[in-house]
Design a protein around this motif. Structure first.
Motif, short mmCIF file in Angstrom:
data_model
loop_
_atom_site.label_atom_id
_atom_site.label_comp_id
_atom_site.label_asym_id
_atom_site.label_seq_id
_atom_site.Cartn_x
_atom_site.Cartn_y
_atom_site.Cartn_z
N TYR A 155 0.85 -1.19 0.00
CA TYR A 155 0.00 0.00 0.00
C TYR A 155 0.89 1.24 0.00
O TYR A 155 0.83 2.07 0.92
CB TYR A 155 -0.92 -0.01 1.22
CG TYR A 155 -1.80 -1.23 1.31
CD1 TYR A 155 -2.66 -1.59 0.28
CD2 TYR A 155 -1.79 -2.04 2.46
CE1 TYR A 155 -3.48 -2.71 0.37
CE2 TYR A 155 -2.61 -3.16 2.55
CZ TYR A 155 -3.44 -3.49 1.51
OH TYR A 155 -4.25 -4.60 1.60
N LYS A 157 0.91 3.96 -1.41
CA LYS A 157 0.30 5.28 -1.48
C LYS A 157 0.07 5.87 -0.09
O LYS A 157 -0.23 7.06 0.03
CB LYS A 157 -1.01 5.22 -2.26
CG LYS A 157 -0.82 4.89 -3.74
CD LYS A 157 -2.13 4.86 -4.49
CE LYS A 157 -1.92 4.52 -5.97
NZ LYS A 157 -3.20 4.47 -6.72
N THR A 158 0.19 5.05 0.93
CA THR A 158 0.06 5.54 2.31
C THR A 158 1.45 5.78 2.87
O THR A 158 2.36 4.98 2.67
CB THR A 158 -0.70 4.54 3.20
OG1 THR A 158 0.07 3.33 3.29
CG2 THR A 158 -2.06 4.21 2.59
N ASP A 159 1.60 6.88 3.59
CA ASP A 159 2.91 7.22 4.16
C ASP A 159 3.38 6.16 5.16
O ASP A 159 4.58 5.86 5.23
CB ASP A 159 2.84 8.59 4.85
CG ASP A 159 2.65 9.73 3.86
OD1 ASP A 159 3.00 9.52 2.68
OD2 ASP A 159 2.16 10.79 4.27
N ALA A 243 1.98 -2.87 8.57
CA ALA A 243 1.36 -1.98 7.58
C ALA A 243 1.07 -2.71 6.27
O ALA A 243 0.27 -2.25 5.46
CB ALA A 243 2.27 -0.78 7.31
#
Length: 636
Positions: A155, A157-159, A243
């Motif tokens: 993912y 696109k998530t910091d 994450a």
């Protein structure tokens, strides 16, 4: 098909799958998933075939890969009972996790990239399992690190996912740097990196292990384990790695990648000096207790299980340090089954609750998700080492081995026993808390209220792994059937730990403490579960520990501020040292020896160019001036 050819096919199949997905199927997620899962189950079938048809004799096949002068690097397979057990764990658990991923990632737009990543990871971890020398093992060790980085950052696109993947990659490089130094030193000191040759040399010359070189090599090789298995002081990356998608957590950060460090220690046990083993024992025991406590300060379901993984890796490390690498491998196999079940169960819950991960926004899910709830319960009881569940045989053996060590060799080892026993209490507390809050009581959110059971692609792996969470440890009873199986495991895999398990319990019986220790372990588990239910299982909307003792909860939530200490060190110490070194490099080397010497040369060239006028008259005048000057100096 002979065994070396079979092992070659097992190793190369996932690489072929990854190549096909990367080249042709990245935008066709369903086909990529079908290919990856098919290859996964094919690897499992071939692995079982290899294990069941193997005659039990060690097999070593090697071939020269690269040569630099007198140094030759080889690639090969070293297949023994340890290899067979690890190959079974990796191929069996990974195939079911990949099937689970089909349901979990069904709506993901980057499904093709995800399954390609799983395939390249399978290639990498199988290379570690089969490697016959330290250089080959290190090559695949780094490929596993790259695979982990890629999958954690799915993912991207998530910091948070980006930061977590970079953190995992960098922290592992710290440990791997020490690992690489150990390999180079090993080559220089022992003259080889072949596992078989090293074992033969140290068997005939055991005094080499006690030298300063032998101790240093063992400590440096241990660095690879510390990084990969997230042990002190490099444990900070594992919880952030949650994450990534939940199947990645189950495969990499519960069952295979982090366990590869334990497998490596068992593989090179003969290279570890008593000093190194003592360090591994104490750090493992401390991590067992510390991580178990930290799990009580997490409200994220996956982070709770991540700290549980850290705690159980501490058990395995402690077993190696105590001199029982067979029991470490035993717990590795059992832990892979029940921890994968717990992670997949959490994934099923997260999927049903629309990707909600806060346990205090769940509740009452046992009625809505009976298959997930029951399999989660089986794995939870195995995690707590309740009698007749798989964890009871492996985990309790490590606890009692610590007591026996203290009974036989000195009271200092009772400190290790108390730490791992406290870890068992923490395990019961956080496991009881997790199950009570998530599956009992009433729904605490709209998402939990509308949750329903997952599809067959997700529940079937849960049922298979749940059965192994219950009965995986029954192999210790020696129930043989079919000519190739002991309990639920192939006999050639179970032989790794059965003898060590029997010898340990015979020693406990001889010392007259076996029954007492069994009751102590059971009492600790039951007391922890009962307290967890009474303290956490009353349908609270928030954590009661956070409400009654916010300071203690904050310490556990921040896991002792390890991340804060590292952040301070990087920004306040390391960065300032880097700035100072950068300034020295700029002023001294670049200006003095770079720009400085270049500037002098440029100035000299500019001056000399002034004398190049192109006029013959000017050159004659300068010639005459030179003759006169030469004459004057000669006369003088």
């Amino acid at each position: 098909m002979d065994l070396p050819t079979l092992l070659t096919a097992i190793l190369l199949l996932p690489l072929g799958s990854a190549a096909l997905i990367a080249l042709f199927l990245r935008k066709r997620g369903s086909l990529a998933a079908a290919l990856s899962v098919t290859v996964g189950f094919l690897i499992m079938a071939l692995s079982l075939d290899a294990i069941l048809t193997w005659n039990g004799q060690d097999i070593h096949v090697t071939r020269e890969w690269l040569r630099f002068g007198h140094y030759a690097f080889s690639m090969g397979f070293y297949f023994n009972h340890q290899t067979a057990l690890m190959l079974l764990v990796v191929s069996f658990v990974a195939s079911w996790i990949q099937l689970f991923s089909v349901g979990y990632m069904s709506d993901d737009e980057a499904k093709g990239r995800f399954f390609g990543g799983l395939s390249i990871f399978m290639f990498s971890i199988l290379g570690i399992v089969l490697a016959d020398n330290l250089v080959m093992l290190f090559v695949f060790w780094e490929l596993v690190g790259f695979s982990s980085y890629m999958l954690i950052a799915h993912y991207f696109k998530t910091d948070f996912a980006n930061m977590a993947s970079k953190k995992a990659f960098i922290v592992n490089r710290v440990g791997d740097f020490g690992f690489l130094l150990g390999i180079v030193w090993c080559w220089n000191h022992y003259g080889t990196v072949s596992l078989i040759e090293l074992q033969a040399k140290l068997t005939s010359h055991p005094e080499m292990l006690g030298t300063h070189h032998g101790i240093a090599i063992g400590m440096l090789l241990m660095c690879g384990f510390i990084g990969k298995s997230a042990q002190f002081p490099l444990q900070v990356w594992l919880t952030d790695a949650m994450a990534g998608p939940t199947p990645v957590s189950a495969l990499i950060h519960a069952a295979t990648m982090v366990a590869a460090g334990i497998y490596f220690l068992a593989r090179v046990f003969f290279l570890l000096s008593p000093f190194t083993l003592h360090w591994i024992m104490w750090s493992g025991a401390a991590m067992t207790a510390f991580a178990g406590l930290c799990a009580l300060g997490q409200t994220d379901i996956k982070k709770t299980l991540a700290y549980s993984t850290l705690s159980h890796l501490g058990y395995m490390a402690c077993a190696v340090g105590l001199g029982y690498p067979q029991l470490a491998m035993f717990h590795l196999a059992m832990h892979a089954c029940f921890k994968a079940t717990l992670f997949l169960g959490s994934g099923s819950v997260i999927h049903a609750c629309h990707h909600e991960q806060d346990i205090y926004k769940m509740g009452g899910l046992l009625k809505k998700m009976p298959i997930t709830g029951i399999t989660f319960l089986l794995a939870s009881l195995a995690n707590c080492a309740i009698p007749f569940f798989s964890g009871a045989y492996s985990k309790d053996s490590i606890i009692t081995a610590a007591f026996l060590k203290g009974h036989q060799e000195g009271s200092v080892y009772f400190g290790v026993y108390l730490l791992v026993l406290f870890g068992a209490l923490c395990t019961a507390l956080y496991t009881g808390r997790l199950f009570s809050v998530v599956f009992l009581g009433q729904a605490r959110s709209e998402e939990a209220g509308h949750a329903h059971e997952s599809g067959m692609a997700m529940t079937l792996p849960l049922m298979v792994l749940g059965v192994l969470s219950l009965g995986g440890g029954w192999a210790v009873y020696g129930w043989e059937w079919g000519g190739h199986f002991t309990g639920l495991l192939p006999s050639t895999c179970a032989v790794v730990f059965i003898e060590a398990f029997k010898n340990l319990h015979e020693a406990l019986e001889k010392a007259g403490v076996a029954s007492v220790l069994e009751f102590v372990n059971l009492g600790i588990a039951i007391a922890g579960l009962a307290f967890a239910y009474l303290f956490y299982g009353r349908n609270q909307t928030g954590d009661p520990l956070a409400q009654k003792s916010p300071g203690a909860f904050h310490v556990l939530e921040r896991h002792g501020w390890f991340d804060d200490v590292y952040d301070w060190y990087v920004t306040q110490v390391q960065q300032r040292i880097a700035d100072l070194v950068g300034a020295i490099d700029l002023l001294l080397f670049k200006f003095t020896f770079g720009w400085g010497s270049g500037g002098i040369a440029s100035l000299t060239g500019s001056v000399l160019r002034r004398f190049q006028t192109g006029s013959i008259h000017t050159y004659v005048y300068w010639f005459l001036a030179g003759v006169i000057l030469f004459w004057a100096l000669s006369v003088g």
